[in-house]
Write an enzyme that holds these catalytic residues in place. Structure first.
Site, short mmCIF file in Angstrom:
data_model
loop_
_atom_site.label_atom_id
_atom_site.label_comp_id
_atom_site.label_asym_id
_atom_site.label_seq_id
_atom_site.Cartn_x
_atom_site.Cartn_y
_atom_site.Cartn_z
N LYS A 194 47.02 30.93 56.50
CA LYS A 194 46.26 31.41 57.83
C LYS A 194 44.88 31.73 57.22
O LYS A 194 44.03 31.59 58.10
CB LYS A 194 46.96 32.59 58.44
N ARG B 251 51.44 41.59 64.67
CA ARG B 251 52.51 41.37 63.62
C ARG B 251 53.91 41.91 64.32
O ARG B 251 55.13 41.61 63.70
CB ARG B 251 52.44 42.07 62.58
N ARG C 239 50.16 31.92 44.02
CA ARG C 239 48.75 32.82 44.17
C ARG C 239 48.85 33.88 43.15
O ARG C 239 47.78 34.43 42.80
CB ARG C 239 48.78 33.21 45.73
N ARG D 82 47.75 40.59 43.34
CA ARG D 82 47.96 41.56 44.75
C ARG D 82 49.29 42.27 44.41
O ARG D 82 50.20 41.70 44.11
CB ARG D 82 48.13 40.69 46.04
N ARG E 241 58.83 41.18 52.31
CA ARG E 241 57.73 40.75 53.22
C ARG E 241 58.26 39.53 54.28
O ARG E 241 57.87 39.52 55.26
CB ARG E 241 56.35 40.28 52.58
P1 ADP Z 1 50.30 38.17 54.11
O1 ADP Z 1 49.66 37.66 52.80
O2 ADP Z 1 51.91 38.54 53.78
O3 ADP Z 1 50.23 37.59 55.34
P2 ADP Z 1 48.31 40.08 54.89
O4 ADP Z 1 47.45 40.10 53.56
O5 ADP Z 1 48.08 39.66 56.28
O6 ADP Z 1 49.82 39.55 54.29
O7 ADP Z 1 48.82 41.83 54.94
C1 ADP Z 1 49.20 42.50 53.62
C2 ADP Z 1 49.76 43.84 54.08
O8 ADP Z 1 49.04 44.89 55.12
C3 ADP Z 1 51.24 43.76 55.00
O9 ADP Z 1 52.14 43.26 54.23
C4 ADP Z 1 51.24 44.76 55.64
O10 ADP Z 1 51.74 45.93 54.87
C5 ADP Z 1 49.91 45.28 56.10
N1 ADP Z 1 49.50 44.69 57.43
C6 ADP Z 1 48.49 43.81 57.74
N2 ADP Z 1 48.50 43.61 59.12
C7 ADP Z 1 49.35 44.34 59.50
C8 ADP Z 1 49.41 44.38 61.05
N3 ADP Z 1 49.21 43.74 61.89
N4 ADP Z 1 50.84 45.56 61.11
C9 ADP Z 1 51.55 46.01 60.46
N5 ADP Z 1 51.07 46.18 58.94
C10 ADP Z 1 50.18 45.15 58.48
#
Ligand code: ADP
Length: 194
Positions: A17, A92, A131, A137, A148
């Site tokens: 994404k 989410r 990654r 991270r 996750r």
């Molecule tokens: P991923 O690579 O899993 O898509 P992101 O970088 O988008 O992860 O998000 C990392 C973390 O930030 C999530 O695991 C969550 O803890 C938090 N987070 C991000 N966006 C949201 C959201 N919309 N609602 C709740 N938590 C969020």
């Protein structure tokens, strides 16, 4: 004036994404809003928000809806979103999607498209493991990755139906190369930007 290009990106962690959001941003001049990046920035700066979300993110859990909804509400008030936005990582949960709908109604706008990146969980896990070797991270640890996905399956995957029912869902096959996936994205965006 042309209609703002308001886009939501859906798909499991690792679906690409963020990569595609950056391309859409460049091509269409609308900002990518990555909640993961915003929250990681808050953690890095040591702000109150950062202190609050750090342990939650490290576990791979979702931060509370009210909190992230406020972050988005403030971000959507910035002038650069007047031409549209690409939401990456938000909504989410169903309550987050409902809050977004309300915000959009409030400014007399509606989503152009909810763009879903479809990828097998197995493939997505492999990508995240890859990654983790490059950019470290805290939540790319194998156990946290599994968690996750559990959270995604239970809380986030239902958004596909939510947007399908509202007639704005478009799905692209995210298993292909970055360039091929982007071509599929443009095939979706072409008609909605005209
Ligand atoms: P991923 O690579 O899993 O898509 P992101 O970088 O988008 O992860 O998000 C990392 C973390 O930030 C999530 O695991 C969550 O803890 C938090 N987070 C991000 N966006 C949201 C959201 N919309 N609602 C709740 N938590 C969020």
């Amino acid at each position: 004036m042309t209609v703002p290009l308001d886009i939501v990106l859906l798909g499991p962690p690792g679906a690409g994404k963020g990569t595609q959001a950056k391309r859409i941003e460049l091509a269409h001049g609308v900002p990518q809003i990555s909640t993961g990046e915003v929250l990681r920035g808050a953690v890095a700066s040591g702000s109150r928000l950062g202190e609050r979300v750090k342990p939650i993110m490290e576990r791979g859990d979702l931060v509370p809806d009210e909190l992230i909804v406020e972050v988005i509400r403030e971000r959507l008030e910035e002038p650069d979103t007047r031409t549209g936005f690409i939401l990456d990582g938000f909504p989410r949960t169903i309550p987050q999607a409902e809050a977004l709908d309300e915000m959009l109604v409030g400014i007399n706008r509606r989503l152009a498209v909810a763009l879903e990146f479809e990828l097998d969980e197995e493939e997505a896990v492999l990508r995240l493991a890859g990654r983790a070797e490059g950019e470290t991270r805290a939540d790319d640890d194998p156990e946290v990755i599994q968690h996750r996905f559990t959270v995604w399956r239970e809380s986030t995957r239902p958004l596909t139906e939510y947007y399908r029912e509202r007639g704005v869902l478009a799905t692209v096959d995210a298993s292909r190369s970055v360039v091929e996936v982007y071509a599929a994205v443009e095939a979706v965006l072409g008609p909605v930007t005209r």
